[in-house]
Design a protein around this motif. Structure first.
Motif, PDB file in Angstrom:
ATOM      1  N   ASP A  32     -10.745   1.263   9.646  1.00 47.88           N
ATOM      2  CA  ASP A  32     -10.181   1.748   8.384  1.00 47.88           C
ATOM      3  C   ASP A  32     -10.352   0.690   7.292  1.00 47.88           C
ATOM      4  OD1 ASP A  32      -8.856   2.998   6.404  1.00 47.88           O
ATOM      5  OD2 ASP A  32      -6.974   3.291   7.495  1.00 47.88           O
ATOM      6  N   LEU A  33     -11.120   1.027   6.271  1.00 50.26           N
ATOM      7  CA  LEU A  33     -11.344   0.079   5.181  1.00 50.26           C
ATOM      8  C   LEU A  33     -10.577   0.444   3.910  1.00 50.26           C
ATOM      9  CD1 LEU A  33     -15.190  -0.476   5.621  1.00 50.26           C
ATOM     10  CD2 LEU A  33     -13.370  -2.044   6.254  1.00 50.26           C
ATOM     11  N   ARG A  34      -9.813   1.532   3.953  1.00 53.53           N
ATOM     12  CA  ARG A  34      -9.028   1.898   2.757  1.00 53.53           C
ATOM     13  C   ARG A  34      -7.827   0.954   2.627  1.00 53.53           C
ATOM     14  NH1 ARG A  34      -7.518   7.604   4.395  1.00 53.53           N
ATOM     15  NH2 ARG A  34      -7.623   6.502   6.373  1.00 53.53           N
ATOM     16  N   ARG A  35      -7.532   0.576   1.393  1.00 54.91           N
ATOM     17  CA  ARG A  35      -6.393  -0.308   1.132  1.00 54.91           C
ATOM     18  C   ARG A  35      -5.646   0.218  -0.093  1.00 54.91           C
ATOM     19  NH1 ARG A  35      -8.080  -1.501   5.330  1.00 54.91           N
ATOM     20  NH2 ARG A  35      -8.872  -3.495   6.110  1.00 54.91           N
ATOM     21  N   PRO A  36      -4.456   0.802   0.087  1.00 56.89           N
ATOM     22  CA  PRO A  36      -3.709   1.312  -1.074  1.00 56.89           C
ATOM     23  C   PRO A  36      -3.426   0.201  -2.089  1.00 56.89           C
ATOM     24  CG  PRO A  36      -2.726   2.044   0.988  1.00 56.89           C
ATOM     25  CD  PRO A  36      -3.760   1.033   1.353  1.00 56.89           C
ATOM     26  N   ARG A  37      -3.685   0.506  -3.356  1.00 52.86           N
ATOM     27  CA  ARG A  37      -3.646  -0.539  -4.391  1.00 52.86           C
ATOM     28  C   ARG A  37      -2.262  -1.186  -4.538  1.00 52.86           C
ATOM     29  NH1 ARG A  37      -7.119   3.295  -6.352  1.00 52.86           N
ATOM     30  NH2 ARG A  37      -9.181   2.564  -6.955  1.00 52.86           N
ATOM     31  N   LEU A  38      -1.207  -0.385  -4.391  1.00 56.30           N
ATOM     32  CA  LEU A  38       0.141  -0.955  -4.555  1.00 56.30           C
ATOM     33  C   LEU A  38       0.379  -2.069  -3.536  1.00 56.30           C
ATOM     34  CD1 LEU A  38       2.874  -0.770  -6.050  1.00 56.30           C
ATOM     35  CD2 LEU A  38       3.629   0.823  -4.287  1.00 56.30           C
ATOM     36  N   LEU A  39      -0.064  -1.810  -2.292  1.00 58.01           N
ATOM     37  CA  LEU A  39       0.123  -2.837  -1.259  1.00 58.01           C
ATOM     38  C   LEU A  39      -0.823  -4.003  -1.449  1.00 58.01           C
ATOM     39  CD1 LEU A  39       1.497  -0.269   0.240  1.00 58.01           C
ATOM     40  CD2 LEU A  39       1.176  -1.684   2.251  1.00 58.01           C
ATOM     41  N   VAL A  40      -1.963  -3.742  -2.076  1.00 56.95           N
ATOM     42  CA  VAL A  40      -2.901  -4.837  -2.347  1.00 56.95           C
ATOM     43  C   VAL A  40      -2.309  -5.759  -3.410  1.00 56.95           C
ATOM     44  CG1 VAL A  40      -5.176  -5.419  -3.290  1.00 56.95           C
ATOM     45  CG2 VAL A  40      -4.951  -3.512  -1.694  1.00 56.95           C
ATOM     46  N   ALA A  41      -1.796  -5.157  -4.487  1.00 54.39           N
ATOM     47  CA  ALA A  41      -1.324  -5.939  -5.630  1.00 54.39           C
ATOM     48  C   ALA A  41      -0.227  -6.920  -5.233  1.00 54.39           C
ATOM     49  CB  ALA A  41      -0.823  -5.003  -6.725  1.00 54.39           C
ATOM     50  N   PHE A  42       0.664  -6.495  -4.351  1.00 56.00           N
ATOM     51  CA  PHE A  42       1.830  -7.335  -4.032  1.00 56.00           C
ATOM     52  C   PHE A  42       1.714  -7.993  -2.652  1.00 56.00           C
ATOM     53  CE2 PHE A  42       3.255  -4.485  -7.330  1.00 56.00           C
ATOM     54  CZ  PHE A  42       3.917  -5.360  -8.181  1.00 56.00           C
ATOM     55  N   ARG A  43       0.510  -7.933  -2.082  1.00 55.82           N
ATOM     56  CA  ARG A  43       0.336  -8.412  -0.699  1.00 55.82           C
ATOM     57  C   ARG A  43       0.814  -9.853  -0.492  1.00 55.82           C
ATOM     58  NH1 ARG A  43      -3.414  -5.688   3.458  1.00 55.82           N
ATOM     59  NH2 ARG A  43      -2.770  -3.989   2.128  1.00 55.82           N
ATOM     60  N   PRO A  44       0.464 -10.796  -1.375  1.00 54.43           N
ATOM     61  CA  PRO A  44       0.919 -12.170  -1.108  1.00 54.43           C
ATOM     62  C   PRO A  44       2.448 -12.300  -1.087  1.00 54.43           C
ATOM     63  CG  PRO A  44      -0.793 -12.148  -2.793  1.00 54.43           C
ATOM     64  CD  PRO A  44      -0.390 -10.725  -2.580  1.00 54.43           C
ATOM     65  N   LEU A  45       3.132 -11.426  -1.816  1.00 54.19           N
ATOM     66  CA  LEU A  45       4.604 -11.509  -1.837  1.00 54.19           C
ATOM     67  C   LEU A  45       5.220 -10.732  -0.678  1.00 54.19           C
ATOM     68  CD1 LEU A  45       5.373 -11.051  -5.651  1.00 54.19           C
ATOM     69  CD2 LEU A  45       4.981 -13.143  -4.376  1.00 54.19           C
ATOM     70  N   LEU A  46       4.521  -9.682  -0.235  1.00 53.78           N
ATOM     71  CA  LEU A  46       5.086  -8.856   0.846  1.00 53.78           C
ATOM     72  C   LEU A  46       5.188  -9.624   2.161  1.00 53.78           C
ATOM     73  CD1 LEU A  46       3.253  -5.469   0.107  1.00 53.78           C
ATOM     74  CD2 LEU A  46       5.688  -5.915  -0.133  1.00 53.78           C
ATOM     75  N   VAL A  47       4.396 -10.693   2.296  1.00 52.81           N
ATOM     76  CA  VAL A  47       4.455 -11.456   3.552  1.00 52.81           C
ATOM     77  C   VAL A  47       5.501 -12.568   3.514  1.00 52.81           C
ATOM     78  CG1 VAL A  47       2.079 -10.967   4.214  1.00 52.81           C
ATOM     79  CG2 VAL A  47       2.580 -13.008   2.878  1.00 52.81           C
TER      80      VAL A  47
END
Lengths: 217, 414
Positions: A32-47
């Motif tokens: 799966d190569l799809r990446r929802p943009r909302l999760l991409v934008a905040f990825r560094p903070l979500l971890v």
């Protein structure tokens, strides 16, 4: 457009699967190569919660690895319980790293259970290790750590490029995903070697070979 | 439908009685009950030009704030309906998924309200109150969001774990646990702040020691926070609990615009917060508000399976935002009461109402604060008494003490 999708599917099929050259620590990739943009934008903070959790966990890992080292030095084998504990830590860190660098799509869990994340790390059960190798592990791991630091830098570059690309297209470029996965695999194998999960030296090759017949061991 | 049992009623009644008793204990103040604030001629005290400028400045911020609130609530309504779909982006189990949905909720609110934050910054820059760059401010805001992500994750971890283990009665230990988390955060806050330096100006430190002795406050260090590179506004605050207690002055208070006596009033005011235990009392009020808040949350989220289910988190975020808005006037009453008490105690310590009046006049000028804002703004945004009320208190104090005000006024530095 259809041709592009076909190419992507073919590319996915070429790299999805288990990658580890028979190494006891191998990485499994999904297609799966799809990446929802909302999760991409905040990825560094979500971890952030994961990073705090891993920092707390690392406090326990230090005495655990010392205990594993002493036992392995005496018996030539890391006890199963300690091996499982250290493996869960390394696997969780790999899941989080995969999410952070956009190699994996979903939000990872906190307990590092095998099979709980589509980009998974399979770790072989404890095996006999040569006592001399255990004794000198700290010195032996130093060259691997040097290469690992280069891979860490590579993963950072991959992560930044992938972040920009996925924010625009909503997809992870397959080449970047594979490069990130290779970096991730080397990091995990190095940490696994340092933490006595295996006596096998990390495989420095950045190539992800064609999948083995079995997707999961 | 669950039948109401006698012990349910007993728990609710005893909780209510304990709530009222605790609120009564926390609301105590040293400001005399019979103190009547005299009417203040706002334009006479602050100057008509300043009042008009401050009103114009604040009017934009009021509209901006109201629009931001509407945008936030609208976003959360949409998120409560559709946010559940994002659960499929998680491989983290129910609690981890709840944490993800909580963080994503904050993220969409941040994105929606970002234009309003930028507009407020533009307005501040236009009025010479801020020198912060847009990119720097947005990036800093984005990074600060990481702290909020951590806080909401911890809160959801506690609430969802309790809800999964205790069922619908999670809200009682849940509120206590949230109170305990608040204690931890307030305790840690001074240690997490960067850019705090010990006071280097000998006079300020000596004045601080003298005022601290007068108020019976010991072992609370004074720190100076460097903010002059991003703002010209002046401020100070008291923070921490027990060994982490601090009084912090912004360095803009010491740049020569305020007289030494005015700075002394600020120091005495912040020390009064520590002397009167306002920080632990604020945590106590938070815990008191958290108890009914958690009960409402447990009732509202029942339609989504309760707080044990990640699907309830988007709805819970909306409920918390509405609860916060509804509770704001009450929270502001509590805050204003504490600030008024700190003002009163500062007057009792410095015995210098002229300096207090000068301080409030200068604060209006340096922060463009409307001395007498409209009633709705007081209700929803007034964490402090209005500057006009604070001047009135200084005059009431002088009246109360029969003219013990110093006869000389200190010349304002140029």
């Amino acid at each position: 457009m259809e041709r592009l999708d076909d190419e992507l599917s073919a590319r996915r099929a070429a790299t999805a699967g288990r990658h580890g050259s028979g190494h006891p620590l191998a990485i499994l990739l999904d297609g799966d190569l799809r990446r929802p943009r909302l999760l991409v934008a905040f990825r560094p903070l979500l971890v952030v919660p994961h990073l705090c959790w891993l920092a707390l966990w690392a406090l326990l890992v230090t005495p655990a690895v010392v205990a594993a080292w002493v036992v392995a030095l005496v018996s030539g084998r890391v006890p199963t319980g300690l091996h499982r504990f250290l493996a869960a830590f390394v696997r969780t860190a790999a899941h989080v790293s995969a999410f952070l660098h956009l190699v994996g799509r979903p939000y990872p869990g906190f307990l590092g259970r095998e099979g709980s994340y589509p980009v998974d790390l399979t770790i072989a059960p404890p095996a006999r290790q040569r006592r001399l190798g255990v004794l000198a592990r700290l010195a032996l791991v130093l060259p691997a750590l040097l290469i690992e630091s280069a891979y860490t830098l590579l993963a950072l570059v991959v992560g930044v490029l992938a972040w920009c690309a996925a924010l625009v297209t909503g997809r992870m470029p397959a080449g970047l995903r594979d490069l990130g996965a290779a970096a991730l695999r080397y990091q995990a194998q190095t940490v696994g070697y340092a933490l006595l999960l295996t006596s096998r030296y990390p495989d420095a090759s950045p190539r992800l070979e064609t999948p083995l017949p079995e997707a999961r061991p | 439908m669950t039948a109401v049992r006698p012990w349910h009623v007993a728990v609710l009644v005893s909780s209510g009685v304990a709530w009222i008793a605790a609120a009564w204990a926390l609301a105590g103040t040293v400001v005399p009950d019979d103190l009547a604030l005299p009417a203040v001629d706002v334009e006479g005290v602050f100057g008509a030009a300043l009042v008009e400028r401050a009103e114009r400045y604040e009017r934009f911020l009021y509209v901006n704030w109201a629009l931001a609130q509407i945008a936030m609530l609208a976003t959360l309504v949409v998120y409560a309906r559709r946010g559940v779909r994002l659960a499929r982006e998680s491989a983290a189990g129910p609690v981890g998924t709840g944490m993800l949905l909580g963080m994503l909720g904050l993220a969409v609110v941040w994105l929606t309200t970002l234009p309003f934050s930028v507009a407020a910054l533009w307005w501040d820059r236009r009025h010479g109150l801020s020198q912060a760059g847009y990119l720097h401010a947005v990036l800093g805001d984005w990074l600060a969001l990481g702290g909020m992500f951590l806080a909401i994750s911890i809160a959801l971890l506690v609430v969802m774990t309790l809800a999964r283990r205790l069922g619908p009665w999670w809200w009682i230990p849940g509120a206590l646990a949230l109170g305990a988390i608040a204690v931890g955060l307030v305790f840690a806050d001074p240690y997490l702040r960067t850019g705090l330096e010990p006071a280097r100006e000998g006079r300020v430190e000596q004045a601080y020691e003298r005022l601290a002795r007068a108020q019976g406050v010991a072992g609370v260090p004074l720190r100076i926070e460097k903010v002059s590179d991003v703002t010209t506004e002046a401020n100070a605050y008291a923070s921490g609990l027990g060994p982490s207690r601090r009084v912090v002055l912004w360095d803009t208070l010491l740049d020569g615009r305020f007289t030494e006596r005015e700075v002394d009033v600020v120091l005495a005011h912040e020390l009064a917060h520590q002397a009167r235990d306002h920080v632990p009392k604020a945590v106590g009020w938070f815990a008191l508000f958290a108890l009914p808040g958690a009960l409402v949350l447990s009732l509202v989220t029942r339609s989504r399976g309760g707080m044990a289910q990640p699907a309830a988190v988007p709805l819970a975020l909306l409920a918390v935002a509405v609860l916060q808005l509804v509770a704001t006037p009450a929270a502001n009453v509590v805050s204003r009461r504490m600030e008024a008490e700190a003002d009163w105690k500062a007057l009792e310590t410095t015995r210098d109402p002229a300096a207090a009046r000068g301080l409030f006049r200068e604060l209006a000028a340096t922060s463009l604060a409307d001395p007498s804002p409209p009633a709705w703004a007081r209700l929803l945004l007034g964490t402090h008494p209005t500057l006009a009320d604070r001047v009135a208190m200084a005059e009431a104090w002088a009246e109360h003490h029969g003219g013990s005000e110093p006869s000389t006024t200190e010349p304002r530095p140029q």
